[in-house]
Scaffold this motif. Structure first.
Motif, PDB file in Angstrom:
ATOM      1  N   ALA A 135      48.666  34.256  39.884  1.00 45.92           N
ATOM      2  CA  ALA A 135      49.833  35.038  39.136  1.00 45.92           C
ATOM      3  C   ALA A 135      50.930  34.824  40.261  1.00 45.92           C
ATOM      4  CB  ALA A 135      49.497  36.079  38.691  1.00 45.92           C
ATOM      5  N   GLY A 136      50.552  34.408  41.608  1.00 49.00           N
ATOM      6  CA  GLY A 136      51.634  34.455  42.422  1.00 49.00           C
ATOM      7  C   GLY A 136      51.924  35.532  43.415  1.00 49.00           C
ATOM      8  N   VAL A 137      50.923  36.480  43.280  1.00 51.09           N
ATOM      9  CA  VAL A 137      50.850  37.848  44.020  1.00 51.09           C
ATOM     10  C   VAL A 137      50.059  37.707  45.235  1.00 51.09           C
ATOM     11  CG1 VAL A 137      51.428  40.120  43.845  1.00 51.09           C
ATOM     12  CG2 VAL A 137      51.587  38.838  41.933  1.00 51.09           C
ATOM     13  N   LEU A 138      50.429  37.797  46.533  1.00 49.94           N
ATOM     14  CA  LEU A 138      49.513  37.968  47.498  1.00 49.94           C
ATOM     15  C   LEU A 138      49.030  39.420  47.831  1.00 49.94           C
ATOM     16  CD1 LEU A 138      47.994  36.291  49.863  1.00 49.94           C
ATOM     17  CD2 LEU A 138      49.929  36.803  51.385  1.00 49.94           C
ATOM     18  N   ASN A 139      47.991  39.937  47.366  1.00 45.98           N
ATOM     19  CA  ASN A 139      47.634  41.450  47.680  1.00 45.98           C
ATOM     20  C   ASN A 139      46.767  41.136  48.624  1.00 45.98           C
ATOM     21  OD1 ASN A 139      47.016  43.874  47.356  1.00 45.98           O
ATOM     22  ND2 ASN A 139      46.335  44.033  45.504  1.00 45.98           N
ATOM     23  N   LEU A 140      47.001  41.632  50.000  1.00 44.84           N
ATOM     24  CA  LEU A 140      46.068  41.727  51.189  1.00 44.84           C
ATOM     25  C   LEU A 140      45.445  43.163  50.969  1.00 44.84           C
ATOM     26  CD1 LEU A 140      48.142  40.272  53.984  1.00 44.84           C
ATOM     27  CD2 LEU A 140      46.559  39.227  52.547  1.00 44.84           C
ATOM     28  N   GLY A 141      45.531  43.785  50.239  1.00 47.66           N
ATOM     29  CA  GLY A 141      44.895  45.121  50.119  1.00 47.66           C
ATOM     30  C   GLY A 141      43.491  45.170  49.621  1.00 47.66           C
ATOM     31  N   VAL A 142      42.719  43.882  49.521  1.00 48.45           N
ATOM     32  CA  VAL A 142      41.504  43.933  48.918  1.00 48.45           C
ATOM     33  C   VAL A 142      40.341  44.844  49.471  1.00 48.45           C
ATOM     34  CG1 VAL A 142      39.648  42.383  48.286  1.00 48.45           C
ATOM     35  CG2 VAL A 142      41.865  41.360  48.410  1.00 48.45           C
ATOM     36  N   GLU A 143      40.554  45.027  50.898  1.00 54.00           N
ATOM     37  CA  GLU A 143      39.670  46.048  51.574  1.00 54.00           C
ATOM     38  C   GLU A 143      39.990  47.260  51.110  1.00 54.00           C
ATOM     39  OE1 GLU A 143      37.230  44.699  53.605  1.00 54.00           O
ATOM     40  OE2 GLU A 143      36.949  46.820  54.955  1.00 54.00           O
ATOM     41  N   GLY A 144      41.225  47.630  50.790  1.00 52.97           N
ATOM     42  CA  GLY A 144      41.543  49.183  50.393  1.00 52.97           C
ATOM     43  C   GLY A 144      41.064  49.313  48.982  1.00 52.97           C
ATOM     44  N   MET A 145      41.174  48.347  47.986  1.00 47.59           N
ATOM     45  CA  MET A 145      40.646  48.617  46.737  1.00 47.59           C
ATOM     46  C   MET A 145      39.194  48.492  46.731  1.00 47.59           C
ATOM     47  SD  MET A 145      43.722  46.017  44.961  1.00 47.59           S
ATOM     48  CE  MET A 145      42.882  44.419  45.529  1.00 47.59           C
ATOM     49  N   MET A 146      38.610  47.941  47.647  1.00 46.38           N
ATOM     50  CA  MET A 146      37.236  48.033  47.403  1.00 46.38           C
ATOM     51  C   MET A 146      36.551  49.102  48.040  1.00 46.38           C
ATOM     52  SD  MET A 146      35.517  44.245  48.947  1.00 46.38           S
ATOM     53  CE  MET A 146      33.968  44.171  48.379  1.00 46.38           C
ATOM     54  N   ILE A 147      37.096  49.592  49.177  1.00 45.19           N
ATOM     55  CA  ILE A 147      36.763  50.822  49.635  1.00 45.19           C
ATOM     56  C   ILE A 147      36.944  52.067  48.644  1.00 45.19           C
ATOM     57  CG2 ILE A 147      38.551  51.589  51.113  1.00 45.19           C
ATOM     58  CD1 ILE A 147      35.141  51.778  52.276  1.00 45.19           C
ATOM     59  N   MET A 148      37.977  51.793  47.799  1.00 43.66           N
ATOM     60  CA  MET A 148      38.380  52.908  46.829  1.00 43.66           C
ATOM     61  C   MET A 148      37.248  52.846  45.906  1.00 43.66           C
ATOM     62  SD  MET A 148      40.277  55.330  47.600  1.00 43.66           S
ATOM     63  CE  MET A 148      40.829  56.064  46.118  1.00 43.66           C
ATOM     64  N   GLY A 149      36.998  51.484  45.308  1.00 43.54           N
ATOM     65  CA  GLY A 149      36.114  51.379  44.135  1.00 43.54           C
ATOM     66  C   GLY A 149      34.815  51.830  44.937  1.00 43.54           C
ATOM     67  N   ALA A 150      34.539  51.817  46.183  1.00 44.88           N
ATOM     68  CA  ALA A 150      33.137  52.248  46.636  1.00 44.88           C
ATOM     69  C   ALA A 150      32.882  53.977  46.308  1.00 44.88           C
ATOM     70  CB  ALA A 150      33.072  51.859  48.001  1.00 44.88           C
TER      71      ALA A 150
END
Lengths: 361, 316
Positions: free
Chosen positions: B41-56
């Motif tokens: 969709a054209g968005v570069l979200n480099l926060g994957v690590e942060g979203m994963m750890i919040m999911g954890a």
């Protein structure tokens, strides 16, 4: 470890925490002391234990000292940058708490002769660089004895971090003492090449469990192997910290690093001006290494045997590396009754005879 | 792993290994699939690590407090999605820089999760049950490899298939790709660029959160501060090296997870292969394989969505 450096590089500037504001009221500036950790303070293992030591410093000196720390610093170029920043921020004493910080400490120490550095588990010193270590291998001898008695499959697993002397001492010591009480014991070793990565540590534990291991030791910093062992119904030992949440099983005992007394003494030496470069290497006797409670899963006679051994090591009447001992390739290392000297131990880079795992070269 | 007699090769039970591979790959696969949609969709979200750890932590807390792992996976996905929407608000509404905001999101996630997680250290989560597939689970070889997992493993594969179908065969998938390729043209055609991107981000965050929850509820299973330890960055890399295609993301995640598990098993079995080589093998093999595939199909260089990372402002 490199994959974290991108993240941590940016984290460093943001996470320098400053505690101990009580000194503001005093006329004299508090002594600034900084700590650098390889994992998060919440790893419940190695870095957690160092931070307990930092808190002991706070408690001992109150407003006369201002401590701070940076966590999750990878071993590599980032370490040098963090140390430089700590020195520029006015810290007079800096503790670098992982082996891989060694060259970074030496480089930065050369640039800041007025700042004192203390490097954990390393062997390079200078006028303003001390080293300090604990004789973890003494604790390994005790839990190796328990492991040798407790295994039914005669296979003990060991999750190593990096093949450095500190870790190699531990593997050898655990194996020697497991073999001593159980000649059929085998040691399986997996190198994780990380100090802290719970998922990888869990995978390493699973790989060893699949090999038939029923007692597991670790030289990595998280409690992930404990959780895996709990699932599989095998035994483990707390590493660096007591990891008591996993008692009575899978954790049946532990090796506890107790850095507080050393940190308090060294900061005290800074305050009274008596700090000098030293190399400290204490063990069970001085209280730097503790054996956590041996749980009810261990039979009383095994517990007594382990406690007797710990007492003998603590009293200095027994050394875990006492000959006759051969190197892995069968060549003689220590003659009967001969004891390994500290120089040989601090550079230890080979397995003893009987371990089948390969030593990474 | 108690799977009975599998195929033993060189002292390693290949069936048990393949089964472990699927578990080890799932967190990265989920996170990478989510990021694929966001980047498409054209968005570069480099926060994957942060979203994963919040999911954890979100998933772990949800599962422990409710006693149900299913509730945990839902709260994990919601935690990741909320983080992604925070990122979406900053980058899509307030038009902040995506790279800087993504990095900040990771730092924020690591810190916030450590704070929330203080009370959950040393706690054991409720076990996530395996799905009972009856006769399928008893098939020789295939049974233990494919049919004795928990539902999240199957869900992650179904998600890849669904994403592939969505992107290639559905009208809404076409709109999403249009927004990612040329947001001004899509806007001129009357599509709501910001809404599409927020939706894609929320999906990406939910998938990353689910991956994190899988880490803390199944793969480890426990909560430890910083426990993702770079998994989010691997997921990001797999999306790029997989040249933004769902099937290559699946391949990349399974290669990475598979070689990681394999090299540990080879070590445990005492193979005389230099450990340093084994240790770097997951990274090297995954990157080389995906680069070769991308190069052969000559899409590699042009595969990135054209509007990736660019700020969209409707008034222009």
């Amino acid at each position: 470890m490199n994959r974290r450096s991108f993240l941590t590089t940016t984290a460093i500037t943001a996470t320098v925490l400053s505690l101990g504001l009580g000194g503001a009221a005093l006329a004299q500036e508090p002594l600034k002391v900084a700590f650098m950790y390889v994992g998060p303070v919440g790893d419940m293992g190695w870095s957690f234990q160092h931070d307990q030591g930092r808190q002991a410093v706070d408690a001992a000196y109150g407003g006369r000292v201002a401590t701070s720390y940076v966590e999750n610093v990878p071993e590599g170029p980032d370490a040098e940058r963090v140390l430089t920043q700590m020195a520029l921020a006015g810290n007079k004493l800096i503790f670098a708490t992982s082996f891989g910080y060694m060259d970074a400490v030496m480089n930065v120490a050369a640039k800041f002769p007025d700042v004192r550095f203390e490097h954990a588990t390393g062997y390079k010193r200078a006028d303003n660089v001390s080293t300090y270590d604990a004789r973890f291998y003494e604790g390994r001898a005790v839990i190796g004895t328990i492991a040798g008695r407790m295994t039914k499959t005669n296979k003990i697993g060991y999750i190593g971090s990096f093949p450095i002397p500190e870790v190699v001492q531990g593997i050898n010591s655990a194996f020697i003492h497991a073999r001593k009480v159980n000649p059929a014991v085998e040691m399986k070793v997996v190198w994780a090449y990380t100090w802290f990565d719970p998922a990888k540590e869990a995978d390493a534990a699973a790989a060893l469990i699949a090999e038939g291991v029923d007692v597991l030791m670790q030289h990595t910093d998280s409690t992930a192997p404990q959780a895996k062992a709990q699932e599989a119904g095998i035994y483990t030992f707390g590493q660096a910290s007591d990891m008591g949440a996993f008692a009575p099983t899978p954790r049946i005992s532990s090796i506890i690093d107790n850095w507080g007394p050393y940190y308090v003494a060294r900061v005290g030496a800074m305050l009274d001006g008596s700090w000098a470069s030293t190399g400290s290497w204490e063990g069970i006797g001085a209280g730097a290494v503790g054996i956590g409670e041996i749980s009810s899963a261990v039979p009383a006679e095994v517990k007594a045997e382990a406690e007797t051994l710990a007492a003998a090591i603590g009293a200095g009447t027994y050394h875990p590396f006492t000959g006759p001992l051969n190197k892995q390739d069968g060549t003689p290392w220590l003659a009967a009754g001969e004891v390994a000297d500290d120089g040989a131990l601090s550079g230890l880079n080979f397995f003893v005879e009987g371990i089948s795992a390969q030593m990474p070269q | 792993m108690g799977m009975g007699a599998g195929m033993i090769l060189g002292g390693i039970d290949l069936v048990a290994l393949a089964a472990m591979l699927m578990v080890a790959s799932t967190p990265i696969l989920l996170a990478a699939t989510g990021e694929l949609i966001a980047e498409k969709a054209g968005v570069l979200n480099l926060g994957v690590e942060g979203m994963m750890i919040m999911g954890a932590i979100g998933g772990f807390a949800g599962a422990v407090l409710s006693g149900s792992p299913e509730v945990g996976f839902v709260t994990g996905a919601i935690s990741g999605a909320l983080m992604a929407l925070l990122f979406g608000f900053l980058t899509q509404v307030l038009l902040s820089n995506q790279v800087a905001t993504g990095l900040a999101l990771t730092l924020f996630g690591l810190g916030l999760s450590a704070l929330i997680g203080k009370g959950f250290e040393g706690v054991r989560p409720p076990a996530t049950g395996k799905i009972d597939l009856g006769a399928l689970a008893d098939l020789p070889v295939l049974g233990p490899i494919l049919f004795r997992h928990d539902w999240v493993v199957y869900f992650s594969i179904a998600l890849v298939v669904a994403v592939w179908l969505f992107l290639h065969l559905s009208r809404s998938g076409l709109i999403l790709r249009a927004v990612g390729e040329n947001h001004e043209a899509a806007h001129a055609l009357g599509y709501r660029v910001v809404a599409v991107r927020l939706g894609a981000l929320a999906f990406g965050g939910a998938a990353a959160g689910l991956g994190g929850a899988y880490l803390s509820l199944v793969r480890v299973p426990q909560w430890t501060e910083g426990m993702t330890a770079g998994a989010g960055w691997i997921a990001l890399a797999i999306v790029v090296f997989g040249s933004w295609r769902a099937e290559r993301v699946l391949l990349g995640a399974y290669l990475f997870g598979g070689v990681t598990v394999l090299q540990l098993r080879l070590q445990a079995a005492g193979y005389a292969i230099p450990v340093q080589l084994l240790s770097m093998a997951p990274y090297v093999i995954t990157i080389v394989a995906l680069v070769i595939i991308s190069a052969r199909h000559r899409h590699g260089a042009q595969a990135a969505p054209a509007a990736l990372g660019r700020i969209f402002h409707a008034s222009r």
